[in-house]
Design an enzyme around this catalytic site. Structure first.
Site, short mmCIF file in Angstrom:
data_model
loop_
_atom_site.label_atom_id
_atom_site.label_comp_id
_atom_site.label_asym_id
_atom_site.label_seq_id
_atom_site.Cartn_x
_atom_site.Cartn_y
_atom_site.Cartn_z
N THR D 17 0.96 -1.15 0.08
CA THR D 17 0.04 0.21 0.03
C THR D 17 0.85 1.28 0.14
O THR D 17 0.17 2.17 -0.15
CB THR D 17 -0.89 0.00 1.31
OG1 THR D 17 -0.25 -0.14 2.26
CG2 THR D 17 -2.01 -1.09 1.00
N GLU D 211 31.97 -2.99 -7.45
CA GLU D 211 32.25 -1.46 -7.21
C GLU D 211 33.31 -1.57 -5.70
O GLU D 211 33.44 -2.69 -5.46
CB GLU D 211 31.02 -0.53 -6.65
CG GLU D 211 30.21 -1.05 -5.53
CD GLU D 211 28.86 -0.55 -5.40
OE1 GLU D 211 28.24 -0.25 -6.49
OE2 GLU D 211 28.40 -0.32 -4.41
N HIS D 249 26.19 4.00 -1.54
CA HIS D 249 25.78 2.67 -0.81
C HIS D 249 26.65 2.44 0.39
O HIS D 249 27.74 2.94 0.49
CB HIS D 249 26.59 1.73 -1.75
CG HIS D 249 25.56 1.23 -2.88
ND1 HIS D 249 26.00 0.83 -4.04
CD2 HIS D 249 24.06 1.45 -2.97
CE1 HIS D 249 24.74 0.47 -5.00
NE2 HIS D 249 23.63 1.04 -4.32
#
Lengths: 378, 288, 378, 288
Positions: D17, D211, D249
């Site tokens: 939702t 990375e 990140h």
């Protein structure tokens, strides 16, 4: 070890669990003052570790401070199931719309804590745990992860618990869980949790049972003992690491090992006798411990004979024999002593005792029969 | 030979420099058990028991050197949880915990931790395991029992010794006796021990020694009725136990109607398991 | 996020980890007072988040309170690796017999915390974690169980750590572990742990790195920022949930996704350009966030061109386009803006922007090349 | 069809939702994924996405009713740990967590909890899984990729999309792309994903998108050299990343000399894995 309602509620409050406004007192006229502060009506509740306070007149409603004082004075002069009431708790009286029962305890089969919830009226606390094979209303808690919010949602969901109180219920359950862990509890019960007519979610009463094995890291445990409930000797026994329970009979028992003690008591009963006590020497027996045990037994005026039933394993019979020897030197043998010993170092145990004025028995059953004969069979 | 242990089981004694640990390590060796090492923090490097058993500071070192596959714990309750987790981590397959008085929430954690490590946990607060005439990892007095065909599972140490001695006097021997302990939570329950006995060729019939508290006897009764082919008998202690009191064992209490002897007797009765509460009766039962 | 030595030490103390007597101050003359209280000699240490304070004159020994004041005043007026020193810590000076390094951090392969311990001199902190395949001096901690005493014994045992300090070491390690958990740390290091000539076990210096993901439940985190270390914009960016790092170049970057942002920076470098920053819009992009991001870029006087490189996934290109539109309406396009968009809703994103005075590029490489051309290749 | 998911995977969307959950649930359905339910506390009983998908209050109820075997999590970081544990307990076999910003210590706990429950955990902070042209459990844009034979494992979402789009322009397709996420700890690592691709008949070769930060690429290089038969190539981002800074990140940082791109490039080089840092170069490599 169990806590009083007012003690449990104080912990609940510390763990963010909402309780009614209330105070505890041992003085009736303070009840009036408290009722004035809180605002009437109030409930005056006896603080005794007994079931069924309500039906024994231990819980009274007071519509005015004067009534509160009267109720307090009445309850404080009462005995409930033989226990005198030292304190009363005066709580605001509430109009209740719905009641629930919440419980965290340990499941022996799964070796996991579990959280149970019932709508009151559907089940009583005394029989709740009997609903053994019904998993619908209980949630198992992984002890390595702890209770999670989603688990409370699951439980609430099954009971069609009203959404608008779900956050409150979640905080209460997480508070119970934290308390359960922090205090090394064996059980935390809330009964009832109520939704009031003015739309509050509150805990009206609760019980906490603590794990006595955790005493070494829960120093406050000793402060919460209710000394009134304990018979003479129980406190002394605990100090010495003895497991002692006072009973009504006249055969004093001194046994090692809980199972063997129970079997000895059963055997006395089977042979028409009446045990005066349960006394398990427990682990790590030394001379002082045996003396302390015999001291407790001989100080019980009901004890007419002492039955010593020892089977050596972890505990060695010779250690016990030295203790008995020292105790007999100290107290004499006015009260007759019957001894049965088997197992590790039984021979040397008997050798140590052989010149003393005591009776030996070749088996537990024989020892019990001898004891029963001495006290007159009954 | 019977279940869980045998002559080639290599045992470490945790707490070997303590009074109890030292005494029972010697008893075990005399009985024929391979006690290959002891562990006792800060005693590493020494030798005990006539300089025959090396002591290590850590389980890890002890297992690495001795390739032990079992451990028995005698350390005091305060340090026992640490010792249990150390054992679970060390690579042994069986951990027997004699120590009494360990907080029950610790046992819940230890139990689940051992489960993830696939370690068999027996106890705590138990008498250990004995295969009479062969080997023991525990504290059962050696003289009280002879080898035979009856498997025993007991919540109580001393009571089981006395019963085994009475059996011995009747010439009835035991295949293995497992003390599962008197605490609220047990590493190995009646049912789990019964499963092992069911497939053990050395065991012909079973004796359960139970007591008040909990519902493990009721579960055992159901298991005996539906999943055991071997005959089962039960001895129960505590019929004179008052409700609400802890009868010595942490697990022996009647609370909220749970744990009564009446319920247990009924469960065994309705499962067709012979159940008695008096030793002479038990002897008659076992003689048959 | 890293803490200063004095901040870390305050936490250590709270967790029962023994530290030398010492106090922090930003005023040189207070250093004199502190030195008097502690008793000389003392060590005066610069509180900056930089490695190698010692070799940069940031740590001085003072044999008298006067010397302490002088040392403090000298250090407080210094810059160490470009960072000004706001505070000095004055600690009792110790005669050291042995030094150790202790570390709790997360092992990515096993997804477990680990505890490492070395004898100093055998290895340096900077290279400690490189000793990847050597399991001898590390202990893995089950996150569901936590560090146990026996694990510390194992570690101590391997290092032949002196028995008499083992209990102290255990308390220190358990304290580190509790701190690591309670504070949501990514790393807790103690370097060095020393045994002094007067036979004390003390922690002389330590580092704590916190997990910024835990900010929502660690409210104090924000108080421990060292604002001096942060370039303009970094604080602003964090307020808006942007990942921004100021760099030295002149091509301002606005990208979504950390990997793509890094690749964009790499591409700029490959094409002879110099990125002015790292700016990852992160998750949950709205108009305000894009405006805030552009505001930071345009307020950086070094930025000569803005490169917007968006690939829609979780973030939708149209959302970003609306943000850019609003930002451009607010700030104009004096600084040229180059946009590349691909992925989810890229077409509608480009449609929203098409009438604005910006350059479109068909690929990231093309966008980067255009930007590099604008700023003059280099 | 390829690894981990297929057209018969029955998916629950946790947080359906919310804005993101709702949007991507629809995208997944449009792509061909069987989204059988949503979970959203206090929205139970409603229906979403054109009244086609039922919403439940709890995972337990959702799994019971729909027999789902996978879940994808979009709930905010603050509630994500609870959602992850709920998923682990619900009986699904695969949990993909898109949510970014979950405290790393929570992930350590969740990872080990999932392991004991034998649940495959992908993410967090990841783009999910896509089998191009067939099914996706994640947020990869549908247009950026075509079906083919290259398996992709990526720490970065958007970078993988852009690379897959570039591949598509060259006509190179993908068997499965797994986003393993940019956090410090990942439910599924490079090596674990590589193991799955190694035995997947639909995958001929592999592309790793890595990375700065950590040593997972180094481990992947070793695995590629010693345990993979299929060819592996790697693209790495972050060669311009300064040390000591977190590059967006949570897991992308160089600290104490660990996590540099140089080390990763060297590892791949010495493992014989082709490694590039520029997209045009990568395309040349993949064309071969």
């Amino acid at each position: 070890m169990k806590l009083h309602e007012y003690q449990a509620k104080a912990f609940f409050k510390n763990y963010g669990i909402p309780i009614p406004e209330g105070h505890v007192t041992s003085i009736a006229r303070e009840a009036k003052q408290i009722a004035e502060e809180i605002g009437c009506p109030v409930v005056v509740k006896a603080q005794v570790l007994a079931e069924g306070r309500g039906t024994s007149g231990g819980i009274l409603l007071a519509k005015s401070p004067q009534e509160a004082e009267k109720a307090a004075s009445e309850i404080l002069s009462k005995k409930i199931h033989g226990l005198s009431v030292r304190n009363v708790l005066i709580d605001e009286a509430l109009s209740i719309e719905k009641e629930y029962f919440l419980l965290i305890t340990l499941d022996r089969e799964k070796r996991m804590p579990l959280l149970m919830m019932y709508e009151s009226g559907t089940i009583y606390i005394e029989t709740a745990a009997n609903a053994l094979f019904d998993n619908l209303d209980r949630i198992y808690i992984d002890p390595l992860i702890g209770l999670q919010r989603y688990q409370v949602r699951q439980l609430a969901n099954r009971l069609d618990f009203q959404q608008k109180y779900l956050r409150g219920l979640t905080e209460i359950c997480l508070g119970m869980w934290k308390l359960f862990c922090d205090m090394d509890a064996r059980m935390v019960a809330i009964n009832p949790l109520v939704i009031t007519k003015d739309q509050r979610l509150l805990v009206l009463d609760g019980k906490i049972t603590l794990d006595e094995n955790a005493r070494f890291r829960q120093e406050y445990l000793v402060d919460f003992r209710d000394y009134d409930v304990e018979a003479y000797g129980e406190f002394e026994a605990r100090k010495h690491g003895l497991d002692y329970i006072k009973m009504d009979g006249n055969i004093g028992c001194l046994v090692n090992g809980a199972g063997l003690t129970m079997a000895t008591l059963d055997c006395i009963q089977d042979n028409g006798g009446h045990p005066a006590n349960f006394m398990d020497l427990g682990a790590g027996v030394n001379i002082d411990k045996v003396i302390a045990a015999l001291d407790i037994l001989l100080n019980d005026p009901q004890v007419k004979v002492v039955l010593v039933n020892i089977y050596g394993g972890m505990t060695r019979c010779d250690d016990i024999a030295y203790g008995l020897q020292a105790a007999i030197e100290k107290y004499g043998t006015e009260i007759p002593i019957i001894v049965h010993m088997g197992g590790t170092h039984a021979d040397s145990g008997i050798r140590i005792l052989k010149d003393l004025d005591i009776l030996f028995a070749p088996s537990m059953v024989d020892a019990v029969k001898k004891a029963a004969t001495i006290v007159g069979g009954n | 030979m019977s279940i869980l242990i045998n002559k080639s089981t290599r045992v470490i004694v945790q707490g070997i420099t303590g009074r109890e640990g030292n005494f029972h390590a010697r008893q075990m060796i005399n009985y024929g058990t391979q006690v290959v090492a002891g562990v006792s923090p800060s005693h590493g490097g020494s030798w005990v028991l006539d300089e025959k058993v090396p002591v290590f500071d850590t389980m890890q070192a002890a297992v690495e050197v001795t390739e032990a596959n079992a451990s028995i714990i005698f350390v005091p309750a305060r340090q026992a949880t640490d010792a249990l987790l150390e054992a679970a981590d060390s690579g042994v397959e069986l951990v027997v915990c004699i120590t009494e008085g360990i907080p029950v929430q610790d046992i819940a954690k230890v139990y689940h931790y051992m489960k993830t490590k696939e370690v068999r946990f027996v106890g705590p607060n138990c008498s250990g395991i004995i295969n009479p005439g062969e080997v023991k990892i525990g504290i059962t007095p050696e003289d009280c029992v002879i080898a035979g065909k009856v498997g025993i599972i007991s919540r109580s140490g001393t009571l089981s010794y006395m019963i085994m001695e009475a059996m011995k006097e009747q010439g009835i021997g035991v295949s293995t006796c497992i003390g599962i302990g008197g605490d609220i939570l047990q590493g190995t329950s009646f049912v789990e021990a019964m499963e092992m006995f069911e497939t053990d060729p050395y065991t012909e019939r079973l004796l359960l020694i139970g007591e008040v508290g909990g519902l493990e006897e009721e579960r055992a009764a159901r298991f005996a009725a539906y999943q055991m082919s071997k005959p089962v008998a039960a001895f129960l202690a505590g019929k004179s136990a008052p409700p609400g009191k802890r009868m010595g064992h942490a697990g022996a209490y009647i609370e909220a109607g749970i744990g009564t002897l009446k319920s247990k007797i009924e469960a065994f009765d309705s499962a067709g398991v012979k159940v008695v509460t008096e030793i002479p009766e038990l002897m008659k039962l076992l003689e048959k």
